[in-house]
Design an enzyme around this catalytic site. Structure first.
Site, PDB file in Angstrom:
ATOM      1  N   ASN A   9       0.880  -1.174   0.000  1.00  0.00           N
ATOM      2  CA  ASN A   9       0.000   0.000   0.000  1.00  0.00           C
ATOM      3  C   ASN A   9       0.919   1.226   0.000  1.00  0.00           C
ATOM      4  O   ASN A   9       1.504   1.551   1.026  1.00  0.00           O
ATOM      5  CB  ASN A   9      -0.896  -0.015   1.237  1.00  0.00           C
ATOM      6  CG  ASN A   9      -1.706   1.268   1.375  1.00  0.00           C
ATOM      7  OD1 ASN A   9      -1.786   2.060   0.428  1.00  0.00           O
ATOM      8  ND2 ASN A   9      -2.296   1.481   2.534  1.00  0.00           N
ATOM      9  N   TRP A  10       1.006   1.845  -1.151  1.00  0.00           N
ATOM     10  CA  TRP A  10       1.948   2.963  -1.287  1.00  0.00           C
ATOM     11  C   TRP A  10       1.449   4.249  -0.636  1.00  0.00           C
ATOM     12  O   TRP A  10       2.185   5.223  -0.564  1.00  0.00           O
ATOM     13  CB  TRP A  10       2.244   3.210  -2.773  1.00  0.00           C
ATOM     14  CG  TRP A  10       3.189   2.211  -3.369  1.00  0.00           C
ATOM     15  CD1 TRP A  10       3.871   1.229  -2.719  1.00  0.00           C
ATOM     16  CD2 TRP A  10       3.570   2.112  -4.747  1.00  0.00           C
ATOM     17  NE1 TRP A  10       4.658   0.527  -3.601  1.00  0.00           N
ATOM     18  CE2 TRP A  10       4.486   1.051  -4.843  1.00  0.00           C
ATOM     19  CE3 TRP A  10       3.215   2.820  -5.910  1.00  0.00           C
ATOM     20  CZ2 TRP A  10       5.066   0.680  -6.062  1.00  0.00           C
ATOM     21  CZ3 TRP A  10       3.784   2.450  -7.117  1.00  0.00           C
ATOM     22  CH2 TRP A  10       4.700   1.390  -7.196  1.00  0.00           C
ATOM     23  N   LYS A  11       0.195   4.269  -0.238  1.00  0.00           N
ATOM     24  CA  LYS A  11      -0.380   5.484   0.359  1.00  0.00           C
ATOM     25  C   LYS A  11      -0.113   6.667  -0.585  1.00  0.00           C
ATOM     26  O   LYS A  11      -0.150   6.488  -1.796  1.00  0.00           O
ATOM     27  CB  LYS A  11       0.162   5.673   1.785  1.00  0.00           C
ATOM     28  CG  LYS A  11      -0.024   4.380   2.613  1.00  0.00           C
ATOM     29  CD  LYS A  11       0.200   4.520   4.080  1.00  0.00           C
ATOM     30  CE  LYS A  11      -0.058   3.163   4.750  1.00  0.00           C
ATOM     31  NZ  LYS A  11       0.058   3.201   6.187  1.00  0.00           N
ATOM     32  N   HIS A  94      -9.332   1.514   5.042  1.00  0.00           N
ATOM     33  CA  HIS A  94      -8.045   1.625   5.731  1.00  0.00           C
ATOM     34  C   HIS A  94      -8.219   2.544   6.940  1.00  0.00           C
ATOM     35  O   HIS A  94      -8.989   3.507   6.890  1.00  0.00           O
ATOM     36  CB  HIS A  94      -6.974   2.179   4.779  1.00  0.00           C
ATOM     37  CG  HIS A  94      -5.594   2.073   5.351  1.00  0.00           C
ATOM     38  ND1 HIS A  94      -5.117   2.976   6.272  1.00  0.00           N
ATOM     39  CD2 HIS A  94      -4.617   1.160   5.166  1.00  0.00           C
ATOM     40  CE1 HIS A  94      -3.884   2.614   6.623  1.00  0.00           C
ATOM     41  NE2 HIS A  94      -3.551   1.520   5.967  1.00  0.00           N
ATOM     42  N   GLU A  96      -6.509   4.848   8.038  1.00  0.00           N
ATOM     43  CA  GLU A  96      -6.261   6.274   7.753  1.00  0.00           C
ATOM     44  C   GLU A  96      -7.493   6.919   7.127  1.00  0.00           C
ATOM     45  O   GLU A  96      -7.796   8.084   7.386  1.00  0.00           O
ATOM     46  CB  GLU A  96      -5.020   6.405   6.852  1.00  0.00           C
ATOM     47  CG  GLU A  96      -3.745   6.089   7.638  1.00  0.00           C
ATOM     48  CD  GLU A  96      -2.610   5.497   6.835  1.00  0.00           C
ATOM     49  OE1 GLU A  96      -2.647   5.539   5.583  1.00  0.00           O
ATOM     50  OE2 GLU A  96      -1.671   4.973   7.460  1.00  0.00           O
ATOM     51  N   GLU A 166      -5.176  -4.866  10.727  1.00  0.00           N
ATOM     52  CA  GLU A 166      -4.114  -3.900  10.971  1.00  0.00           C
ATOM     53  C   GLU A 166      -4.353  -3.188  12.307  1.00  0.00           C
ATOM     54  O   GLU A 166      -5.161  -2.248  12.367  1.00  0.00           O
ATOM     55  CB  GLU A 166      -4.077  -2.854   9.861  1.00  0.00           C
ATOM     56  CG  GLU A 166      -3.812  -3.427   8.487  1.00  0.00           C
ATOM     57  CD  GLU A 166      -3.202  -2.392   7.556  1.00  0.00           C
ATOM     58  OE1 GLU A 166      -2.217  -2.724   6.909  1.00  0.00           O
ATOM     59  OE2 GLU A 166      -3.701  -1.247   7.504  1.00  0.00           O
ATOM     60  N   GLY A 172       3.052   2.004  10.709  1.00  0.00           N
ATOM     61  CA  GLY A 172       4.084   3.017  10.494  1.00  0.00           C
ATOM     62  C   GLY A 172       4.844   3.395  11.746  1.00  0.00           C
ATOM     63  O   GLY A 172       5.539   4.409  11.782  1.00  0.00           O
ATOM     64  N   SER A 212       3.760  -2.430  10.234  1.00  0.00           N
ATOM     65  CA  SER A 212       5.218  -2.551  10.381  1.00  0.00           C
ATOM     66  C   SER A 212       5.754  -3.911   9.951  1.00  0.00           C
ATOM     67  O   SER A 212       6.686  -4.451  10.557  1.00  0.00           O
ATOM     68  CB  SER A 212       5.646  -2.203  11.812  1.00  0.00           C
ATOM     69  OG  SER A 212       5.315  -0.840  12.100  1.00  0.00           O
TER      70      SER A 212
END
Ligand SMILES: O=C[C@H](O)COP(=O)(O)O
Length: 250
Positions: A9-11, A94, A96, A166, A172, A212
């Site tokens: 997932n490159w965000k 997600h 975020e 997650e 992160g 992570s």
């Protein structure tokens, strides 16, 4: 037998040209029998990335989709738009997006249905906040999010979904869940799917761990009986590291 799936997932990282250079570097190396490789890129990189991935076994995914098929939703992207590009997966819910863009379980569920209407496979994220973990609510939070996300699906559709567990405190931060803890929660999520759709759907659905994950720890997660892959942010951004993640999943 569930095929392991590693999804980067490159965000909000990488321009279109950076994405194409990345693909050129991992081509061949990130294509390993028995492991599914996915890259979930920003919308702007998707057309060139899908083209660059032609003839490879690397699947391309988006990181979000709108729940309506079309309409006055400025700035949004529909499932049909993604499908026409050749996108295969889409991340839904997600943490975020839940935290910064107000996505509720109801919105996540509508997005999951939108994905299926357009032939996209949803990667549905669930997971608890640190305070919820400390209050002993991890499984309850995951149950509510899983039930909410899968509501109204057929058993056949549910079997196609990929769930990514997650824990938010592990994203992160460099603080990953232990493999044993992740296995415990993921086994529980599988039992929730069994209660909803029956044993064969629970046996078929793939559940990833995310938070992570790195080349150094991916094999430990994938070695757990219920962990079928990983959703990886930071460590998926460098070509060598991405390839090592795929190798580690074998
Ligand atoms: O979607 C990926 C997750 O948010 C994990 O990110 P991370 O691997 O950088 O912790």
């Amino acid at each position: 037998m569930r095929k392991p799936i590693i999804a980067g997932n490159w965000k909000m990282f990488k321009t279109s040209s950076e994405a194409v250079s990345f693909l050129a570097e991992v081509k061949g190396k990130a294509e390993i029998d028995g492991v599914e490789s996915v890259i979930c890129a920003p919308f702007t990189a998707l057309p060139s990335l899908v083209k660059a991935a032609e003839g490879t076994t690397i699947a391309i995914g988006a990181q979000n989709v709108h729940y309506e098929d079309s309409g006055a939703y400025t700035g949004e992207i529909s499932g049909g738009m993604l499908k026409e590009l050749g996108v295969k997966y889409v991340i839904v819910g997600h943490s975020e997006r839940r935290a910064y863009f107000g996505e509720t379980d109801e919105i996540v569920n509508k997005k999951v249905h939108a994905a299926f209407r357009h032939g996209l496979t949803p990667i549905v994220c669930v997971g608890e906040k640190l305070e919820e973990r400390e209050a002993g609510q991890t499984k309850e939070v995951c149950r509510v999010q899983t039930e909410g996300a899968l509501q109204g699906l057929s058993a056949a559709q549910a079997a196609e979904v990929v769930i990514a567990y997650e824990p938010i405190w592990a994203i992160g931060t460099g603080k990953s869940s232990t493999a044993a803890d992740a296995e415990d929660v993921i086994a529980y999520i599988r039992s929730v799917v069994k209660d909803l759709f029956g044993q064969s759907t629970a046996d078929a659905i793939r559940i990833q761990y995310g938070g992570s994950v790195k080349p150094a720890n991916v094999a430990e997660y994938l070695g757990q009986p219920n962990i079928d892959g990983a959703l990886v942010g930071g460590a998926s951004l460098e070509p060598a590291s991405y390839v090592q993640l795929i190798e580690g999943a074998k």
